[in-house]
Design an enzyme around this catalytic site. Structure first.
Site, PDB file in Angstrom:
ATOM      1  N   GLY A   1      14.912 -18.353   6.829  1.00 24.96           N
ATOM      2  CA  GLY A   1      14.278 -16.652   5.726  1.00 24.96           C
ATOM      3  C   GLY A   1      15.620 -17.523   4.303  1.00 24.96           C
ATOM      4  O   GLY A   1      15.245 -17.457   3.056  1.00 24.96           O
TER       5      GLY A   1
ATOM      6  N   TYR B   1      11.004  -1.109   9.823  1.00 23.10           N
ATOM      7  CA  TYR B   1      12.112  -1.835   9.287  1.00 23.10           C
ATOM      8  C   TYR B   1      13.131  -1.200   9.588  1.00 23.10           C
ATOM      9  O   TYR B   1      13.928  -1.952  10.250  1.00 23.10           O
ATOM     10  CB  TYR B   1      11.221  -1.907   8.115  1.00 23.10           C
ATOM     11  CG  TYR B   1      12.173  -3.230   7.251  1.00 23.10           C
ATOM     12  CD1 TYR B   1      12.513  -4.319   7.641  1.00 23.10           C
ATOM     13  CD2 TYR B   1      13.821  -2.628   6.309  1.00 23.10           C
ATOM     14  CE1 TYR B   1      13.066  -5.390   6.780  1.00 23.10           C
ATOM     15  CE2 TYR B   1      14.009  -3.376   5.623  1.00 23.10           C
ATOM     16  CZ  TYR B   1      13.922  -4.820   6.062  1.00 23.10           C
ATOM     17  OH  TYR B   1      14.829  -5.862   5.312  1.00 23.10           O
TER      18      TYR B   1
ATOM     19  N   LYS C   1       4.525  -6.364 -14.440  1.00 21.79           N
ATOM     20  CA  LYS C   1       3.794  -5.041 -14.209  1.00 21.79           C
ATOM     21  C   LYS C   1       4.097  -5.135 -16.510  1.00 21.79           C
ATOM     22  O   LYS C   1       3.327  -5.219 -16.704  1.00 21.79           O
ATOM     23  CB  LYS C   1       4.016  -3.987 -13.706  1.00 21.79           C
ATOM     24  CG  LYS C   1       3.332  -3.820 -12.688  1.00 21.79           C
ATOM     25  CD  LYS C   1       3.474  -1.997 -12.202  1.00 21.79           C
ATOM     26  CE  LYS C   1       2.484  -0.880 -12.139  1.00 21.79           C
ATOM     27  NZ  LYS C   1       2.684   0.204 -11.777  1.00 21.79           N
TER      28      LYS C   1
END
Length: 320
Positions: free
Chosen positions: A14, A142, A193
Site C-alpha cells: 500500500g 472491514y 466538497k
C-alpha cells in the site's frame, strides 16, 4: 542480523496510499541508514492472490514489512459492501502474513483501525479492549477482517516465533488521500466538497449533524511513529498511534477549519437526514506516551491548511 545496524529491505505494501506516501517522505528526509525501502503500488502485485504475493516477495526478498494495503472506504461504502470489505481484506492480510512467515521476514508491522473496537464500550478505548464485543454494524465487514490480523499475529508468534505486530492509528488525513466524494474519509471528502462549492459558488452541505467526535492524526506524524514502531516496539500486542484524548474534535469544527483554510465564504448546511456513524471512538495514547515521552504532533490547523493546499495544487492528479 541485528535489526537496526544491518542493511534491511523494508517492503511497504500500500506504498502509494496516504500512509505509504507519508512514510516515503519521512524516510527520505530522515533515514541515514543503508536500508532499501520498497513502496509497493497495487499495480505491482495483486495481494488478493497468494501466487502473485509469493512471486513479489520472491522478487523483493524483504527483511521487514510495513503492511498498509487494504480495501478501504468511507462510512456509506462500508455499509453497502460488507462482504467485499471482509473477503478482500481477509485475503490480503492472510497472503501477506503467510508470505512474511515463508520468506523469514524479521518483523512485520500491520496497520489496523480504531473502527475494530467494540461499538458498546467504555472510553477511552485502549489496546486491551479490541475483542471485548462486536464492532459497530456500519463497518463490521472491514472491522472483523482487520481484527483477524491481531489474532494471526499472536498465532504466528506462538506457533512459529514470528515477530508480527500491529499499530492502530486514529483517523488519518494528509496529502495523497482519497478525495472521492462518497467513498473517501471525512477530511478529504470535506476538502473536495469545499473546493467544488467554491468553484460553483454554492453552499457546503455536510452529511449528518456534525456532532460526532474524532481524533485525527496527520499522515506525516503517523509516518514518524510507524517507523519508530518498526525500529523499537518489541511487543506482539497492538499499539495505538494517536493524538491525546484532549485533541478530540467534532466533524463540524473540522469543517470550519477546512472552510477557513480554503477561505470559503458560503454557508455550512448539515443534512441531518444522513447517518452520523459512531458518536465517538475516543482512544487512549497512554501506552505510546509511556514508550515515547517526547511525543509531538503537528497542530491540526496547520496540518489541515497543508492538506487543503496539497489538494488545490494537485487537483488534476489527486485520487477522487
Amino acid at each position: 542480523m541485528t535489526e537496526t545496524t544491518s542493511k534491511r529491505t523494508v517492503l511497504v505494501t500500500g506504498g502509494s496510499g496516504l500512509v505509504g506516501k507519508g512514510i516515503e517522505k519521512y524516510v527520505k528526509e530522515t533515514d541515514k541508514s543503508n536500508d532499501v525501502w520498497v513502496f509497493m503500488r497495487s499495480s505491482d502485485c495483486d495481494l488478493k492472490s497468494r501466487e502473485s504475493t509469493r512471486s513479489y516477495f520472491e522478487k523483493i526478498k524483504p527483511t521487514h514489512v510495513i503492511h498498509l494495503a487494504a480495501r478501504v472506504g468511507g462510512l456509506f461504502s462500508n455499509m453497502k459492501y460488507k462482504v467485499e470489505f471482509f473477503r478482500e481484506n481477509i485475503d490480503i492480510n492472510d497472503n501477506v502474513l503467510a508470505c512474511c512467515k515463508e520468506f523469514n521476514v524479521v518483523k512485520c508491522v500491520s496497520c489496523l483501525s480504531t473502527c475494530i473496537f467494540p461499538d458498546k464500550t467504555t472510553y477511552p478505548i485502549d489496546e486491551t479492549m479490541i475483542h471485548n464485543g462486536p464492532p459497530h454494524p456500519s463497518n463490521e465487514g472491514y472491522a472483523y477482517a482487520k481484527r483477524m490480523i491481531d489474532v494471526l499475529n499472536r498465532a504466528y508468534n506462538e506457533e512459529y516465533g514470528c515477530k508480527f505486530t500491529s499499530v492502530i492509528p486514529t483517523n488519518i488525513y494528509g496529502p495523497h488521500d482519497n478525495y472521492h466524494l462518497t467513498d473517501g474519509h471525512v477530511i478529504p471528502g470535506l476538502i473536495h466538497k469545499t473546493y467544488l462549492a467554491m468553484k460553483n459558488n454554492q453552499d457546503l452541505t455536510i452529511m449528518g449533524t456534525g456532532k460526532p467526535l474524532r481524533q485525527f492524526i496527520y499522515s506525516y506524524d503517523l509516518a514518524k511513529y510507524f517507523v519508530w514502531t518498526l525500529n523499537n516496539y518489541e511487543e506482539m500486542s497492538p499499539l495505538i498511534l494517536s493524538v491525546g484524548e484532549e485533541d478530540e474534535i467534532s466533524i463540524a469544527d473540522v469543517a470550519r477549519l477546512i472552510t477557513e483554510a480554503m477561505e470559503f465564504k458560503g454557508k455550512l448546511i448539515f443534512d441531518t437526514s444522513k447517518a452520523d456513524g459512531q458518536y465517538k471512538k475516543t482512544a487512549s495514547n497512554l501506552k505510546l506516551k509511556s514508550l515515547v515521552p517526547d511525543l509531538t504532533f503537528t497542530p491540526i490547523q496547520q496540518a489541515i491548511k497543508e492538506s487543503c493546499q496539497w489538494f488545490i495544487d494537485n487537483y488534476e492528479t489527486a485520487r477522487k
